[in-house]
Scaffold this active site. Structure first.
Site, PDB file in Angstrom:
ATOM      1  N   ASP A 116       0.820  -1.213   0.000  1.00  0.00           N
ATOM      2  CA  ASP A 116       0.000   0.000   0.000  1.00  0.00           C
ATOM      3  C   ASP A 116       0.853   1.263   0.000  1.00  0.00           C
ATOM      4  OD1 ASP A 116      -2.417  -1.231  -0.012  1.00  0.00           O
ATOM      5  OD2 ASP A 116      -2.886  -0.909   2.089  1.00  0.00           O
ATOM      6  N   LYS A 146      -4.011   3.154  -2.673  1.00  0.00           N
ATOM      7  CA  LYS A 146      -4.883   3.428  -1.528  1.00  0.00           C
ATOM      8  C   LYS A 146      -4.391   4.644  -0.765  1.00  0.00           C
ATOM      9  CE  LYS A 146      -6.806   0.112   0.775  1.00  0.00           C
ATOM     10  NZ  LYS A 146      -8.169   0.400   0.304  1.00  0.00           N
ATOM     11  N   MET A 173      -7.127   9.029   9.870  1.00  0.00           N
ATOM     12  CA  MET A 173      -7.658   9.499   8.579  1.00  0.00           C
ATOM     13  C   MET A 173      -8.695  10.609   8.749  1.00  0.00           C
ATOM     14  SD  MET A 173      -8.177   5.658   6.987  1.00  0.00           S
ATOM     15  CE  MET A 173      -9.089   5.152   8.460  1.00  0.00           C
TER      16      MET A 173
END
Length: 502
Positions: A34, A56, A171
């Site tokens: 990732d 991602k 996030m």
């Protein structure tokens, strides 16, 4: 053995990858990684392993999650062993559970290798313990970016607001104003300390502390973007007191290492310990001699020599490869005295059971000669020097002047590394390079074969040049450059220290 390994790569510091994860990366047929999995981990993959990047990155996916699931199932069904490398921990906001379900549904086996999650590591590197007896006895990990297809939010903001737990949001930078407003509306004190840690545990880490009422505005003013961890709670007040990582002298500084890849790891590790962002640009390749007959002959006739002088770690390694291939060990040195130029070479010998009789205080040929003469080298002394095929001739020439009989034994040869300069040029153009280091004349010569001197001059004086010693500095001057940094001791640790104090 599992078909797929769901591996937590940790938050980014290469040293935080687990031993088990490294072992799997070294044996897997396919490595899928990732955006948040540090690409330095790719060095552990087998040379013939297939490397697949799936992106991602905050909504910008190279491959959507459903396609990743499909690809894992398809490739594993082909009989390939897959290492699925995910940032942090695969089950902590990593969607590893979804991938595991798809594998189970397809009748494939999997194994989970936990990783250190950023919600713990990033605050710790910024001086923030997520729990502390004087502040809080619990911590809550929360996603700041819910699944947009969900009909109902999983957040209970009133519970978060009234809780005395440390709140850690993943996030959530894009939603920071909403997060702060919801917590204050739920009753959380607007003066509650809030911290943001961006790129936690990496050389580019930066952090800030504000209050719940001001954090959205302060973060915008300072340009804080993803990936960042948000920490809410009184533990953030410890940031300034305990922030150990961001005190490192080279934090965020881009340092180019031009040593051969086989030699670079030790220097790179020292620089990383100082906080540097290390870019390995190996200009030299280390290659065995095409025929080792001459080396075997010299080893068989070791009794003919009084001294064996090793001038590099590579010389020791290559000499020992042939020695052991002949079924011999340190007893082959019986009665011979051994010299090592430099502490790294001496340590390599000691690791193999040989304690050098002489290691000079200054690690250049001229000082080696004077030291050997003081230890009885004279007319008729027979000396064997295992070294690179092409090297400075000062040492053998000066020893011959003193009457010694010197045999130069090429045990390896150096060549120009085939890596192109494009990646370095990109880093230079982006302003990501602060220092270029040279540890031998060969690194200088090869560097400028790969990158024209005019290209480097465009980036001076922002980019500083560092040389390990006067011989290397003289070679650099031949290309029209004056080194900015040169340590008093001509060693790798001293060069790293000189960079840190520059």
């Amino acid at each position: 053995m599992a078909d797929v390994y769901l591996i937590g790569a940790g938050p980014g510091d290469p040293g935080l990858l687990t031993i088990k994860a490294k072992e799997i990366l070294e044996t897997a047929d396919i490595l899928v990684y990732d955006y948040l999995a540090n690409d330095e981990f790719l060095q552990y993959a087998r040379p013939d392993a297939e490397i697949i990047y799936v992106g991602k990155k905050g909504g910008d996916h190279t491959l959507p999650q459903d396609k990743i699931n499909e690809m894992l199932v398809q490739r594993a069904a082909e009989g390939k062993t897959i290492a699925r490398l995910k940032g942090g921990d695969p089950y902590v906001f990593g969607r590893g559970g979804e991938e595991a379900e798809e594998l189970m549904a397809a009748g494939l086996t999997f194994e989970v290798v936990p990783g250190i999650t950023a919600g713990v590591a990033a605050p710790a590197y910024a001086g923030i313990p997520v729990t502390h007896r004087d502040h809080t006895t619990s911590v809550c990990f929360i996603t700041g970016h819910e699944d947009p297809t969900k009909e109902k939010s999983g957040h209970n903001w009133d519970v978060y607001a009234k809780s005395e737990s440390t709140l850690v949001f993943y996030m959530g930078v894009k939603n920071l104003p909403m997060i702060a407003d919801n917590l204050m509306q739920g009753g959380r004190d607007p003066k509650t300390p809030v911290a943001l840690v961006r790129w936690g545990t990496r050389c580019t880490q930066e952090s800030m502390v504000s209050t719940l009422e001001n954090v959205a505005e302060d973060a915008k003013a300072r340009g804080f973007k993803a990936p960042s961890i948000i920490v809410v709670g009184s533990v953030c007040s410890l940031h300034d007191k305990l922030n150990w990582f961001e005190q490192r002298p080279l934090l965020g500084k881009g340092v180019v290492v031009t040593r051969a890849r086989e030699q670079a790891s030790g220097f790179a590790d020292i620089l990383r310990e100082q906080g540097a962002c290390v870019m390995q640009f190996p200009t030299i390749s280390i290659n065995p001699m095409p025929d080792d007959a001459e080396i075997r002959d010299a080893i068989s006739g070791m009794d003919a020599y009084d001294w064996v002088v090793f001038t590099s770690v590579n010389g020791v390694k290559r000499f020992w490869t042939v020695l052991e291939d002949m079924g011999l060990d340190t007893r082959a040195f019986g009665g011979r005295k051994v010299a090592a130029i430099g502490p790294a070479t001496a340590k390599e010998l000691e690791n193999r059971g040989i304690r050098p009789d002489f290691v000079p205080e200054k690690y250049v040929a001229e000082h080696v000669v004077s030291g050997l003469l003081e230890r009885g080298v004279a007319s008729g002394t027979r000396i064997l020097i295992p070294r690179a095929k092409v090297a400075r001739e000062v040492l053998p020439e000066e020893l011959r002047k003193a009457g010694a009989e010197v045999r130069i034994l090429p045990v390896y040869e150096t060549g120009l590394n085939e890596q192109g300069p494009e990646s370095l040029q990109d880093k230079l153009n982006a302003g990501d390079v602060d220092y270029v280091t040279f540890t031998s004349s060969s690194t200088v010569d090869n560097f400028f074969q790969l990158l024209p001197p005019e290209e480097l001059k465009k980036h001076l004086p922002k980019v500083k040049l560092a040389c390990i010693g006067p011989v290397t500095a003289k070679t650099l001057e031949g290309y029209g450059f004056t080194p900015d940094i040169q340590p008093e001791d001509y060693t790798i640790p001293a060069l790293a220290d000189a960079l840190a104090s520059a």
